[in-house]
Enzyme design. Structure first.
Site, mmCIF file in Angstrom:
data_model
loop_
_atom_site.group_PDB
_atom_site.id
_atom_site.type_symbol
_atom_site.label_atom_id
_atom_site.label_comp_id
_atom_site.label_asym_id
_atom_site.label_seq_id
_atom_site.Cartn_x
_atom_site.Cartn_y
_atom_site.Cartn_z
ATOM 1 C CD GLN A 11 -3.891 2.327 -8.657
ATOM 2 O OE1 GLN A 11 -4.303 1.260 -8.226
ATOM 3 N NE2 GLN A 11 -3.175 3.149 -7.915
ATOM 4 C CG ASP A 58 -9.464 1.487 -3.462
ATOM 5 O OD1 ASP A 58 -8.497 1.098 -2.776
ATOM 6 O OD2 ASP A 58 -9.366 1.852 -4.653
ATOM 7 C CE LYS A 75 -3.792 -1.528 -5.500
ATOM 8 N NZ LYS A 75 -4.296 -0.308 -6.096
#
Ligand code: GUN
Length: 292
Positions: free
Chosen positions: A96, A119, A52
């Site tokens: 995460q 997300d 990322k």
């Protein structure tokens, strides 16, 4: 058979994003800023977060990573989320997953401001998506929509069968493709571990999306001739033919199914490269206040 080249499509989208980011910077605005929270030492999570960061650099975004030890308390992690919620320099952030067992993932996700939830995992974003309202879409299903759209595949009126009902892929993509939208307007069947005669249902699909996490599960007999096949699975298997000693395969038996499909995504190089690009698209929308 046409191979859906996720690597090339992802590269094209990255170029478009880089152009938009450069335009914002030229206009005197700050570069879009994506932050990631990484808890513990899980190797796969470290790899994702590093990827990322690299993707952000490539498109001219600012990225930052907040690393915390695996024994961080849930309360402390909620404070980290609260800090990022209020940091005006951060446009969007992700926590995460997976998190250590002593932390309730849902409680953490629900604490993220929906307007920064790039997300697309927050119940508000999932609910808005379900209603067809502007929302951050979860990365992998959003990437699949891009692959379908940019390959010129018509979805209207088609029967789409989704194998797997995870919160991250199967359930959201089944809703997205059944919505009154483009791509969308499909008749969707969502199959899961309790489905009877999955092979027979799969073989009726015009568009078959496989996100079960079962290595090479889908065989040619389960696929209708000229179906579109999207393979979300990734599995490492030992190989004597590669330097690394392993190769990647999906949930679909590619060599057999590719002979029958009209379009198919390879593994690697299909859905995989699209996921991070979707996160960048969401971050760009967050920076441009396009959703909230
Ligand atoms: N772990 C595996 N995939 C993802 C993802 O897309 N987002 C987050 N936050 N964690 C993940």
């Amino acid at each position: 058979m046409t191979l859906i080249d996720g690597k090339a499509i992802a590269e094209q989208i990255r170029k478009e994003i880089a152009k938009e980011a450069a335009g914002m910077i030229d206009a005197g605005k700050p570069a879009p800023h994506l932050a990631a929270v990484l808890v513990g030492e899980d190797p796969a999570s470290q790899t994702y977060v590093a990827a990322k960061e690299k993707a952000c650099r490539e498109v001219g975004f600012t990225s930052s990573v907040y690393r915390h030890p695996a024994d961080i308390s849930e309360k402390q992690l909620l404070e980290v989320v609260g800090f990022l919620n209020h940091d005006p320099e951060v446009d969007g952030f992700i926590v995460q997953l997976p998190l250590p067992k002593h932390i309730n993932e849902n409680r953490i996700i629900e604490h993220i401001l929906p307007s920064k939830d790039v997300d697309g995992f927050h119940p508000v974003n999932l609910g808005r998506m379900m209603l067809g309202l502007p929302a951050f879409l979860p990365a992998t299903p959003y990437g699949i929509l891009q692959l379908i759209e940019r390959s010129g595949i018509e979805t209207e009126g088609k029967h789409c069968v989704v194998l797997g009902r995870s919160h991250i892929v199967g359930t959201p993509i089944s809703i997205m493709l059944s919505r009154k939208s483009k791509p969308g307007n499909c008749t969707v069947t969502l199959c899961h571990s309790y489905t009877r005669d999955m092979a027979q249902i799969a073989s009726q699909a015009d568009i078959l999306i496989v996100a079960m996490g079962k290595q090479e599960f889908v065989t040619a007999e389960m696929v209708k001739k000229d179906a579109v096949v999207i393979d979300v699975g990734v599995h490492r298997i030992p190989s004597t033919e590669t330097k690394s000693g392993f190769r990647l395969v999906g949930d679909v038996k590619f060599d057999d199914v590719s002979k029958k499909a009209s379009y198919i995504t390879p593994v690697p190089g299909g859905v995989g490269p699209m996921t991070i690009v979707s996160l960048l698209m969401n971050t760009l929308k967050a920076a441009g206040k396009e959703i909230y």
